[in-house]
Write a protein that holds these residues in place. Sequence first.
Motif, PDB file in Angstrom:
ATOM      1  N   PHE A 121      76.646  -6.692  40.696  1.00 47.16           N
ATOM      2  CA  PHE A 121      75.202  -6.505  40.760  1.00 47.16           C
ATOM      3  C   PHE A 121      74.666  -6.525  39.336  1.00 47.16           C
ATOM      4  CE2 PHE A 121      76.983  -2.283  40.485  1.00 47.16           C
ATOM      5  CZ  PHE A 121      76.217  -1.683  39.513  1.00 47.16           C
ATOM      6  N   SER A 122      73.363  -6.709  39.250  1.00 47.29           N
ATOM      7  CA  SER A 122      72.703  -6.774  37.947  1.00 47.29           C
ATOM      8  C   SER A 122      71.255  -6.347  38.107  1.00 47.29           C
ATOM      9  CB  SER A 122      72.789  -8.193  37.363  1.00 47.29           C
ATOM     10  OG  SER A 122      72.069  -9.102  38.177  1.00 47.29           O
ATOM     11  N   PHE A 123      70.681  -5.883  37.016  1.00 44.71           N
ATOM     12  CA  PHE A 123      69.266  -5.551  37.057  1.00 44.71           C
ATOM     13  C   PHE A 123      68.710  -5.710  35.655  1.00 44.71           C
ATOM     14  CE2 PHE A 123      71.782  -1.722  36.791  1.00 44.71           C
ATOM     15  CZ  PHE A 123      71.284  -1.075  35.694  1.00 44.71           C
ATOM     16  N   LYS A 124      67.393  -5.947  35.634  1.00 42.68           N
ATOM     17  CA  LYS A 124      66.707  -6.215  34.383  1.00 42.68           C
ATOM     18  C   LYS A 124      66.270  -4.907  33.731  1.00 42.68           C
ATOM     19  CE  LYS A 124      64.963 -10.699  35.875  1.00 42.68           C
ATOM     20  NZ  LYS A 124      63.756 -11.531  36.105  1.00 42.68           N
ATOM     21  N   LEU A 125      66.371  -4.884  32.406  1.00 48.51           N
ATOM     22  CA  LEU A 125      65.994  -3.709  31.630  1.00 48.51           C
ATOM     23  C   LEU A 125      65.222  -4.124  30.410  1.00 48.51           C
ATOM     24  CD1 LEU A 125      69.329  -1.680  31.609  1.00 48.51           C
ATOM     25  CD2 LEU A 125      67.291  -1.144  32.940  1.00 48.51           C
ATOM     26  N   ASN A 126      64.452  -3.173  29.916  1.00 52.48           N
ATOM     27  CA  ASN A 126      63.905  -3.287  28.574  1.00 52.48           C
ATOM     28  C   ASN A 126      64.004  -1.909  27.917  1.00 52.48           C
ATOM     29  OD1 ASN A 126      61.673  -1.765  29.460  1.00 52.48           O
ATOM     30  ND2 ASN A 126      60.607  -3.599  30.123  1.00 52.48           N
ATOM     31  N   ARG A 127      63.740  -1.855  26.653  1.00 55.95           N
ATOM     32  CA  ARG A 127      63.928  -0.606  25.911  1.00 55.95           C
ATOM     33  C   ARG A 127      62.975   0.486  26.392  1.00 55.95           C
ATOM     34  NH1 ARG A 127      64.708  -2.866  19.690  1.00 55.95           N
ATOM     35  NH2 ARG A 127      66.624  -4.076  20.124  1.00 55.95           N
ATOM     36  N   LEU A 128      61.789   0.098  26.817  1.00 54.69           N
ATOM     37  CA  LEU A 128      60.832   1.085  27.311  1.00 54.69           C
ATOM     38  C   LEU A 128      61.319   1.719  28.601  1.00 54.69           C
ATOM     39  CD1 LEU A 128      58.095   2.470  27.041  1.00 54.69           C
ATOM     40  CD2 LEU A 128      57.077   0.559  28.310  1.00 54.69           C
ATOM     41  N   ASN A 129      61.882   0.897  29.504  1.00 58.26           N
ATOM     42  CA  ASN A 129      62.413   1.443  30.760  1.00 58.26           C
ATOM     43  C   ASN A 129      63.569   2.407  30.509  1.00 58.26           C
ATOM     44  OD1 ASN A 129      60.545  -0.013  32.226  1.00 58.26           O
ATOM     45  ND2 ASN A 129      61.933  -1.749  32.596  1.00 58.26           N
ATOM     46  N   VAL A 130      64.450   2.023  29.580  1.00 55.27           N
ATOM     47  CA  VAL A 130      65.587   2.889  29.257  1.00 55.27           C
ATOM     48  C   VAL A 130      65.107   4.222  28.689  1.00 55.27           C
ATOM     49  CG1 VAL A 130      67.613   3.120  27.786  1.00 55.27           C
ATOM     50  CG2 VAL A 130      67.139   0.939  28.914  1.00 55.27           C
ATOM     51  N   PHE A 131      64.101   4.188  27.814  1.00 57.69           N
ATOM     52  CA  PHE A 131      63.577   5.418  27.220  1.00 57.69           C
ATOM     53  C   PHE A 131      62.937   6.316  28.283  1.00 57.69           C
ATOM     54  CE2 PHE A 131      59.942   7.681  25.368  1.00 57.69           C
ATOM     55  CZ  PHE A 131      60.607   8.465  24.445  1.00 57.69           C
ATOM     56  N   VAL A 132      62.131   5.706  29.182  1.00 62.50           N
ATOM     57  CA  VAL A 132      61.471   6.479  30.231  1.00 62.50           C
ATOM     58  C   VAL A 132      62.500   7.081  31.188  1.00 62.50           C
ATOM     59  CG1 VAL A 132      59.916   6.352  32.211  1.00 62.50           C
ATOM     60  CG2 VAL A 132      59.322   5.183  30.070  1.00 62.50           C
ATOM     61  N   PHE A 133      63.490   6.284  31.579  1.00 65.11           N
ATOM     62  CA  PHE A 133      64.522   6.780  32.502  1.00 65.11           C
ATOM     63  C   PHE A 133      65.335   7.913  31.872  1.00 65.11           C
ATOM     64  CE2 PHE A 133      68.908   6.582  34.028  1.00 65.11           C
ATOM     65  CZ  PHE A 133      68.715   6.835  35.377  1.00 65.11           C
ATOM     66  N   SER A 134      65.684   7.761  30.610  1.00 63.60           N
ATOM     67  CA  SER A 134      66.465   8.814  29.927  1.00 63.60           C
ATOM     68  C   SER A 134      65.677  10.112  29.833  1.00 63.60           C
ATOM     69  CB  SER A 134      66.864   8.332  28.523  1.00 63.60           C
ATOM     70  OG  SER A 134      67.637   7.162  28.598  1.00 63.60           O
ATOM     71  N   THR A 135      64.366   9.973  29.546  1.00 63.94           N
ATOM     72  CA  THR A 135      63.527  11.176  29.444  1.00 63.94           C
ATOM     73  C   THR A 135      63.416  11.893  30.788  1.00 63.94           C
ATOM     74  OG1 THR A 135      62.251  10.123  27.664  1.00 63.94           O
ATOM     75  CG2 THR A 135      61.265  12.029  28.766  1.00 63.94           C
ATOM     76  N   LEU A 136      63.176  11.104  31.853  1.00 61.87           N
ATOM     77  CA  LEU A 136      63.069  11.714  33.190  1.00 61.87           C
ATOM     78  C   LEU A 136      64.387  12.346  33.616  1.00 61.87           C
ATOM     79  CD1 LEU A 136      60.945   9.001  35.069  1.00 61.87           C
ATOM     80  CD2 LEU A 136      60.185  11.224  34.206  1.00 61.87           C
TER      81      LEU A 136
END
Length: 287
Positions: free
Chosen positions: A33-48
Motif C-alpha cells: 500500500f502507499s499514500f501521499k504525504l507532505n511535510r504539513l500533513n506530517v507535522f499536523v498528524f504528529s501534533t495531533l
Amino acid sequence: MTNKEKGAKRFKRKLLHKYRLVILNEETFEERFSFKLNRLNVFVFSTLFALFLILTTTFIIAFTPLREYIPGYSSTTLKKKATRLAYQTDSLQKILDVNEAYLSSIKKVLTGDVKTVEFNKDSIIEVAKTDPSVLIRTSRRDSLLRQEVAKEDKYNPLIAPQVQEYALFTPVKGAISEPYDSKTKHYAVDVVTAKDSPVKAVADGTVIFAEWTAATGYVIILKHNNSLISVYKHNAMLTKEQGELVKAGEVIATVGNTGELTTGPHLHFELWRDGYPINPTSFIDFD
C-alpha cells in the motif's frame, strides 16, 4: 520580488511538496500500500498524535487505578491501611495512658507516696451558708411536696443506715504492733502472728501484682470490686500469680519476715480505694 518573498514562497513550496510513502514486499518488491504525504500533513498528524498521548496519559493518571503503578503516587489500599493504623495508634495511645495512670496508682500503693487531704466540715458548712452561689431557691410547689413527703415519713419505721460499705474477710489473726496512722504516712496495719501462717484474701478479686521487692519482700496485691485494692507485704511465700482470680478467704501467701523494712514475722496489710488509703481496722477485726 524581494528575497524575503522568494524565501517565503520557497518555504511554502517545500511545506506543500507531495511525497509518496510506499510499503513493498522485500522479496517480490510487490507494492502493498502507499499514500501521499507532505511535510504539513506530517507535522499536523504528529501534533495531533502527541496531544492524544498527553490526554490519554492524563486520563489514566487522574481517573484509573493504573496511576498506582506510577512512581510517586500512593495506592488506595495503602491509604486505607494508613488510616486504619492511625486509628489503632490513637486507641493504643489512650490504652497506654490509662495503663500508665493505673500503674502510677499501684506505685503509690507500693511506696506509700500519697498526700492526705483533711477537710473541716464546719468551714464547708459555713461557706455553703454564706456563699450566694451555693444557695438553692425552692419554688412553692417544691416546698409543698417536701411538706407532704415529711408528713408521710413521720409515721414510717426508721431504717438504720448501713454502717459498713464492705464485708471483708480477716487476712490473718494476731496483735496489731503498729496501727494505721496517716500523719506518719503509715497507711497500713502491722499484724504480728506466727511465721508461715496462711494469709487469706479479704474479698473476691484478681491478683494484679505478685513479685519480690527489696524493701518489703514478697508482695501480693489484689484488685476487688468498687475500686478497692488490698496489699499484703513481707510474706514468706506467695501461692498465687499475677492474673489469677481468688475468692474471699482463699490462701494467697504465708506470713514471713522478708524485705529490708521488717523486724520480725508479721503481715503488713493495706487497703486502698481510688488511689487513697483506708484504715483497715474500720472494716476488719484482726484480734
